[in-house]
Scaffold this motif. Structure first.
Motif, PDB file in Angstrom:
ATOM      1  N   HIS A  82       0.834  -1.206   0.000  1.00 42.64           N
ATOM      2  CA  HIS A  82       0.000   0.000   0.000  1.00 42.64           C
ATOM      3  C   HIS A  82       0.864   1.250   0.000  1.00 42.64           C
ATOM      4  CE1 HIS A  82      -2.145   3.245   2.232  1.00 42.64           C
ATOM      5  NE2 HIS A  82      -3.140   2.901   1.442  1.00 42.64           N
ATOM      6  N   ALA A  83       1.885   1.286   0.852  1.00 43.03           N
ATOM      7  CA  ALA A  83       2.751   2.459   0.932  1.00 43.03           C
ATOM      8  C   ALA A  83       3.635   2.585  -0.309  1.00 43.03           C
ATOM      9  CB  ALA A  83       3.613   2.382   2.193  1.00 43.03           C
ATOM     10  N   ILE A  84       4.085   1.463  -0.863  1.00 44.21           N
ATOM     11  CA  ILE A  84       4.884   1.499  -2.085  1.00 44.21           C
ATOM     12  C   ILE A  84       4.089   2.148  -3.211  1.00 44.21           C
ATOM     13  CG2 ILE A  84       5.983   0.084  -3.875  1.00 44.21           C
ATOM     14  CD1 ILE A  84       6.564  -1.998  -1.658  1.00 44.21           C
ATOM     15  N   ASP A  85       2.857   1.697  -3.403  1.00 45.90           N
ATOM     16  CA  ASP A  85       2.004   2.238  -4.464  1.00 45.90           C
ATOM     17  C   ASP A  85       1.692   3.708  -4.229  1.00 45.90           C
ATOM     18  OD1 ASP A  85       1.970  -0.274  -5.632  1.00 45.90           O
ATOM     19  OD2 ASP A  85       0.045  -0.841  -4.763  1.00 45.90           O
ATOM     20  N   TYR A  86       1.454   4.051  -2.968  1.00 43.98           N
ATOM     21  CA  TYR A  86       1.119   5.445  -2.640  1.00 43.98           C
ATOM     22  C   TYR A  86       2.287   6.376  -2.957  1.00 43.98           C
ATOM     23  CZ  TYR A  86       0.090   9.584   0.178  1.00 43.98           C
ATOM     24  OH  TYR A  86      -0.125  10.869   0.604  1.00 43.98           O
ATOM     25  N   VAL A  87       3.483   6.018  -2.520  1.00 47.77           N
ATOM     26  CA  VAL A  87       4.655   6.857  -2.753  1.00 47.77           C
ATOM     27  C   VAL A  87       4.926   6.983  -4.252  1.00 47.77           C
ATOM     28  CG1 VAL A  87       7.164   6.951  -2.486  1.00 47.77           C
ATOM     29  CG2 VAL A  87       5.719   6.440  -0.508  1.00 47.77           C
ATOM     30  N   ALA A  88       4.896   5.869  -4.972  1.00 48.33           N
ATOM     31  CA  ALA A  88       5.145   5.918  -6.419  1.00 48.33           C
ATOM     32  C   ALA A  88       4.105   6.780  -7.126  1.00 48.33           C
ATOM     33  CB  ALA A  88       5.142   4.500  -6.988  1.00 48.33           C
ATOM     34  N   GLY A  89       2.840   6.621  -6.742  1.00 45.64           N
ATOM     35  CA  GLY A  89       1.768   7.396  -7.368  1.00 45.64           C
ATOM     36  C   GLY A  89       1.891   8.885  -7.098  1.00 45.64           C
ATOM     37  N   GLU A  90       2.241   9.254  -5.868  1.00 46.60           N
ATOM     38  CA  GLU A  90       2.385  10.669  -5.529  1.00 46.60           C
ATOM     39  C   GLU A  90       3.564  11.298  -6.271  1.00 46.60           C
ATOM     40  OE1 GLU A  90       0.396  12.698  -3.167  1.00 46.60           O
ATOM     41  OE2 GLU A  90      -0.850  11.065  -3.940  1.00 46.60           O
ATOM     42  N   LEU A  91       4.671  10.569  -6.403  1.00 39.53           N
ATOM     43  CA  LEU A  91       5.806  11.099  -7.139  1.00 39.53           C
ATOM     44  C   LEU A  91       5.462  11.285  -8.619  1.00 39.53           C
ATOM     45  CD1 LEU A  91       8.826   9.104  -5.623  1.00 39.53           C
ATOM     46  CD2 LEU A  91       8.306  11.530  -5.311  1.00 39.53           C
ATOM     47  N   GLU A  92       4.780  10.324  -9.191  1.00 43.25           N
ATOM     48  CA  GLU A  92       4.379  10.442 -10.596  1.00 43.25           C
ATOM     49  C   GLU A  92       3.435  11.624 -10.790  1.00 43.25           C
ATOM     50  OE1 GLU A  92       2.792   6.573 -11.244  1.00 43.25           O
ATOM     51  OE2 GLU A  92       4.729   5.674 -11.770  1.00 43.25           O
ATOM     52  N   GLU A  93       2.504  11.774  -9.883  1.00 43.60           N
ATOM     53  CA  GLU A  93       1.561  12.898  -9.954  1.00 43.60           C
ATOM     54  C   GLU A  93       2.289  14.240  -9.873  1.00 43.60           C
ATOM     55  OE1 GLU A  93      -2.017  14.990 -10.223  1.00 43.60           O
ATOM     56  OE2 GLU A  93      -1.630  12.852 -10.571  1.00 43.60           O
ATOM     57  N   ALA A  94       3.389  14.259  -9.089  1.00 46.04           N
ATOM     58  CA  ALA A  94       4.152  15.499  -8.925  1.00 46.04           C
ATOM     59  C   ALA A  94       5.088  15.772 -10.090  1.00 46.04           C
ATOM     60  CB  ALA A  94       4.953  15.436  -7.629  1.00 46.04           C
ATOM     61  N   GLY A  95       5.167  14.839 -11.049  1.00 45.09           N
ATOM     62  CA  GLY A  95       5.961  15.084 -12.247  1.00 45.09           C
ATOM     63  C   GLY A  95       7.319  14.419 -12.280  1.00 45.09           C
ATOM     64  N   TRP A  96       7.603  13.538 -11.325  1.00 42.73           N
ATOM     65  CA  TRP A  96       8.887  12.850 -11.292  1.00 42.73           C
ATOM     66  C   TRP A  96       8.842  11.602 -12.180  1.00 42.73           C
ATOM     67  CZ3 TRP A  96      13.009  14.357  -7.876  1.00 42.73           C
ATOM     68  CH2 TRP A  96      12.695  15.456  -7.075  1.00 42.73           C
ATOM     69  N   GLN A  97       9.988  11.270 -12.778  1.00 44.56           N
ATOM     70  CA  GLN A  97      10.126  10.000 -13.495  1.00 44.56           C
ATOM     71  C   GLN A  97      10.399   8.931 -12.433  1.00 44.56           C
ATOM     72  OE1 GLN A  97      13.092  10.353 -16.692  1.00 44.56           O
ATOM     73  NE2 GLN A  97      12.885  12.580 -16.493  1.00 44.56           N
ATOM     74  N   VAL A  98       9.562   7.918 -12.371  1.00 45.84           N
ATOM     75  CA  VAL A  98       9.589   6.987 -11.240  1.00 45.84           C
ATOM     76  C   VAL A  98      10.018   5.587 -11.683  1.00 45.84           C
ATOM     77  CG1 VAL A  98       8.193   5.873  -9.442  1.00 45.84           C
ATOM     78  CG2 VAL A  98       7.850   8.297  -9.977  1.00 45.84           C
ATOM     79  N   GLU A  99      10.890   4.987 -10.884  1.00 38.57           N
ATOM     80  CA  GLU A  99      11.309   3.594 -11.073  1.00 38.57           C
ATOM     81  C   GLU A  99      11.114   2.854  -9.754  1.00 38.57           C
ATOM     82  OE1 GLU A  99      15.255   0.922 -12.263  1.00 38.57           O
ATOM     83  OE2 GLU A  99      15.502   2.968 -11.502  1.00 38.57           O
ATOM     84  N   ARG A 100      10.596   1.635  -9.847  1.00 37.35           N
ATOM     85  CA  ARG A 100      10.536   0.747  -8.690  1.00 37.35           C
ATOM     86  C   ARG A 100      11.686  -0.248  -8.834  1.00 37.35           C
ATOM     87  NH1 ARG A 100       4.209  -0.284  -7.156  1.00 37.35           N
ATOM     88  NH2 ARG A 100       3.343   1.598  -8.097  1.00 37.35           N
ATOM     89  N   LYS A 101      12.582  -0.216  -7.867  1.00 35.54           N
ATOM     90  CA  LYS A 101      13.769  -1.069  -7.940  1.00 35.54           C
ATOM     91  C   LYS A 101      13.655  -2.165  -6.883  1.00 35.54           C
ATOM     92  CE  LYS A 101      17.636  -2.555  -9.374  1.00 35.54           C
ATOM     93  NZ  LYS A 101      17.727  -3.222 -10.682  1.00 35.54           N
ATOM     94  N   TYR A 102      13.650  -3.421  -7.330  1.00 33.19           N
ATOM     95  CA  TYR A 102      13.415  -4.556  -6.432  1.00 33.19           C
ATOM     96  C   TYR A 102      14.717  -5.290  -6.113  1.00 33.19           C
ATOM     97  CZ  TYR A 102       8.519  -3.882  -7.672  1.00 33.19           C
ATOM     98  OH  TYR A 102       7.271  -3.348  -7.857  1.00 33.19           O
ATOM     99  N   TYR A 103      14.778  -5.792  -4.873  1.00 32.92           N
ATOM    100  CA  TYR A 103      15.859  -6.671  -4.433  1.00 32.92           C
ATOM    101  C   TYR A 103      15.246  -7.820  -3.642  1.00 32.92           C
ATOM    102  CZ  TYR A 103      18.736  -2.667  -5.699  1.00 32.92           C
ATOM    103  OH  TYR A 103      19.315  -1.639  -6.403  1.00 32.92           O
ATOM    104  N   TRP A 104      16.007  -8.918  -3.539  1.00 35.07           N
ATOM    105  CA  TRP A 104      15.548 -10.100  -2.810  1.00 35.07           C
ATOM    106  C   TRP A 104      16.519 -10.316  -1.647  1.00 35.07           C
ATOM    107  CZ3 TRP A 104      14.478  -8.903  -7.620  1.00 35.07           C
ATOM    108  CH2 TRP A 104      13.208  -9.202  -8.129  1.00 35.07           C
ATOM    109  N   ALA A 105      16.053 -10.015  -0.435  1.00 32.73           N
ATOM    110  CA  ALA A 105      16.941  -9.959   0.721  1.00 32.73           C
ATOM    111  C   ALA A 105      16.598 -11.026   1.757  1.00 32.73           C
ATOM    112  CB  ALA A 105      16.878  -8.570   1.355  1.00 32.73           C
ATOM    113  N   TYR A 106      17.580 -11.340   2.574  1.00 26.68           N
ATOM    114  CA  TYR A 106      17.421 -12.312   3.655  1.00 26.68           C
ATOM    115  C   TYR A 106      16.887 -11.581   4.882  1.00 26.68           C
ATOM    116  CZ  TYR A 106      18.640 -16.053   6.955  1.00 26.68           C
ATOM    117  OH  TYR A 106      18.605 -17.037   7.910  1.00 26.68           O
TER     118      TYR A 106
END
Length: 596
Positions: free
Chosen positions: A50-74
């Motif tokens: 929920h927070a990931i989607d919210y932050v990405a959506g708000e940045l896009e709305e504000a005009g930023w080019q947005v990337e979601r960068k994933y990692y697989w951690a222990y």
């Protein structure tokens, strides 16, 4: 085409607007914090999406080019935990390990993350409980001096404070304990500090402090390289920095039940317990959200602002405050961008995941982008617990001292007189230590007692710490001012002379060892003085790269090391060859004398 025409007309029409001229919205800040805290933001948990989607959506709305960068951690999930006390009736009594919420704040009554230590060992332990104060090495040595080996195989009970929790558990392991219990004493952030929740901001006796006990940074299984999906990984038992005994956080109320008759003095409480930690060790998928505004003139120079998004629950103070300030800053910078303002240097906004486990999200990103960061990054600004009271504090690497001082003055804030280099415990660490990036951290702070607790919700902020979101607004103004200031090409980030002065001061306080002699000290001091003379009147256009010289290939900084919430200068001097390596680097920095 229509967007480009509108932008051109705005610029030609004189409608360009500086980000610093736009006021933050307290109402929007409140909405942001409450939206972020709607669900727990536990790294890797489905509810954190929920927070990931919210932050990405708000940045896009504000005009930023947005990337979601994933990692697989222990990040082992604690699937169950238990603590039992052997009673005078010769039976085992199950201790209630849950935190108690309160009706005034419904968010404290549900969706708790289990009381747990991140990256502790799974397993069982049984033995007498030995109270070891704050769990420092000196206290364990005191215990050993008084009791010999009698405590070996026992359970260490330690209070939070004085050193990082991971070092406490590592000390218990090193001295032969089979398990560890940690608690926050009421003297430190409970009734001993002030009125407790729900009537005041401090921790009730049933409050529990979670947290990582990993003595390292980043994903434990991929030390030095990024934890991408198919990356090679160490076996967990071979990962450096991992403790090998189980540990649990408990409440002050439960701790005092154990030490009731014994009191808070180092020694055997004569209480026998058994504890168990069960884990699911499946790798967890985490997500950094990264936004970009391209620079108009110097796009190859990057200014990065970041805050960690994850938490040990809803995490209103840690780090809902920093994430909220980051998001509002992104909105104001984006609004100015739409009005025609352009940063000359590239601006990057980063919402980090899994910081609470050992700076995992930021470290993996820096490891993956180390080369580009060394080449392009000018500065990193970290926002962690950014608005919990009226008291301003800041720290920075030497190249940012003038920028943060000027920004504070411009915002009617008295700048700190001693702007030391940021210590450990947050996302500036990989930027400084792995990529040599000039970094700063700041915030407005006040007293509370909900650190890493299920009680850390917006209720605390709105009732006690920042009613009206005044401090959030001030932190946003400061962040926007710093971003705007640093994004201008003419803002010089030149820490050469300041670094050298701090190095000289730190050198004078460094103890001589087997590998760092008096002669080494004299040589290094002389070289620093020579460099200071050469750089006294020599401003450098690329002064932010000074620290890069002290980054070994693939290694961490030879100047600065963060050690569990503390920090140390010259981490290599205690090792064989470390002094010679530092001397060689300093000599390479000296410019040859000009010939006639």
């Amino acid at each position: 085409m229509l967007v480009q025409l509108t932008l051109l007309l705005a610029i030609l029409g004189g409608q360009q607007q500086s980000p610093t001229s736009i006021a933050p919205s307290p109402e929007r800040l409140k909405t942001t914090l409450n939206t972020l805290c709607e669900y727990p933001r536990f790294a890797g948990d489905p509810r954190s999406q929920h927070a990931i989607d919210y932050v990405a959506g708000e940045l896009e709305e504000a005009g930023w080019q947005v990337e979601r960068k994933y990692y697989w951690a222990y990040l082992p999930r604690q699937t169950s935990q238990s603590l039992q006390v052997y009673t005078t009736e010769n039976r085992w009594h199950e201790v209630d390990l849950t935190e108690q919420g309160f009706a005034e704040d419904p968010r404290t009554l549900s969706e708790h993350i289990p009381p747990m230590h991140g990256l502790t060992a799974a397993g069982q332990a049984e033995g007498n409980v030995w109270y070891v104060g704050y769990g420092t090495r000196d206290e364990f040595l005191q215990l050993q001096k008084r009791f010999g080996d009698k405590f070996k195989g026992g359970i260490a009970l330690m209070r939070y404070g004085a050193n990082y929790r991971g070092l406490k558990v590592a000390n218990a392991e090193a001295f032969g304990f089979s398990g560890a219990l940690l608690y926050t004493d009421a003297e430190d952030d409970g009734v001993g500090r002030g009125v407790i929740l729900p009537d005041g901001p401090f921790r009730p006796s049933t409050g529990i402090q979670r947290g990582s006990v990993f003595n390292g940074h980043g994903d434990p299984l991929t030390p030095g390289w990024a934890a991408t999906k198919d990356a090679p990984r160490l076996a967990a038992e071979d990962a450096p920095g991992m403790v090998k005994i189980p540990s649990l956080p408990i409440s002050s109320a439960n701790a005092h039940l154990i030490i009731a008759e014994h009191g808070k003095k180092v020694g055997n409480t004569m209480v026998r317990v058994k504890m168990e930690v069960v884990q699911d060790t499946t790798l967890q998928k985490i997500c950094n959200v990264v936004g970009t505004l391209n620079g108009s003139d110097n796009d190859d120079q990057w200014i990065i602002l970041g805050a960690h998004r994850d938490a040990w629950g809803r995490g209103a103070t840690d780090n809902g405050t920093g994430s909220t300030v980051l998001m509002e800053s992104a909105r104001l910078l984006g609004q100015a961008y739409k009005k025609g303002w352009r940063p000359q240097r590239r601006l990057v906004i980063a919402s980090w995941d899994a910081e609470e486990w050992g700076l995992v999200g930021s470290t993996e990103w820096v490891e993956e982008n180390r080369g580009p960061l060394i080449k392009h990054a000018v500065a990193y600004v970290n926002l962690d617990v950014a608005a919990t009271g009226p008291n301003f504090s800041a720290s920075c690497t030497p190249g940012l001292q003038s920028a943060i001082t000027a920004s504070a003055i411009a915002n009617d804030i008295s700048p700190p007189k001693n702007l030391g280099v940021p210590g450990g415990g947050s996302d500036h660490v990989p930027f400084i230590e792995i990529a040599g990036v000039e970094s700063m951290a700041f915030g407005f702070h006040g007293g509370s007692g909900v650190y890493h607790s299920a009680l850390d919700t917006p209720y605390l902020i709105e009732k006690f710490l920042d009613p009206g979101y005044v401090h959030h607004a001030r932190a946003t103004q400061m962040a926007v001012d710093i971003a705007t200031r640093l994004s201008a090409s003419e803002t010089l980030v030149n820490g050469t002379a300041s670094w050298l002065k701090q190095m000289q001061k730190a050198l004078d306080g460094t103890q001589h060892t087997e590998h760092f002699s008096v002669e080494h000290h004299a040589t290094i001091s002389d070289l620093i003085n020579q460099l200071l003379e050469q750089n006294a009147d020599q401003p450098q256009t690329a002064g932010h790269t000074f620290h890069h010289k002290f980054l070994p290939t693939g290694g961490r900084s030879l100047l600065w090391n963060s050690a569990g919430y503390g920090a140390a200068w010259f981490p290599g001097l205690a090792q064989k060859g470390g002094a010679a390596q530092l001397i060689a680097i300093l000599r390479s920095c000296i410019r040859p004398a000009k010939t006639q």
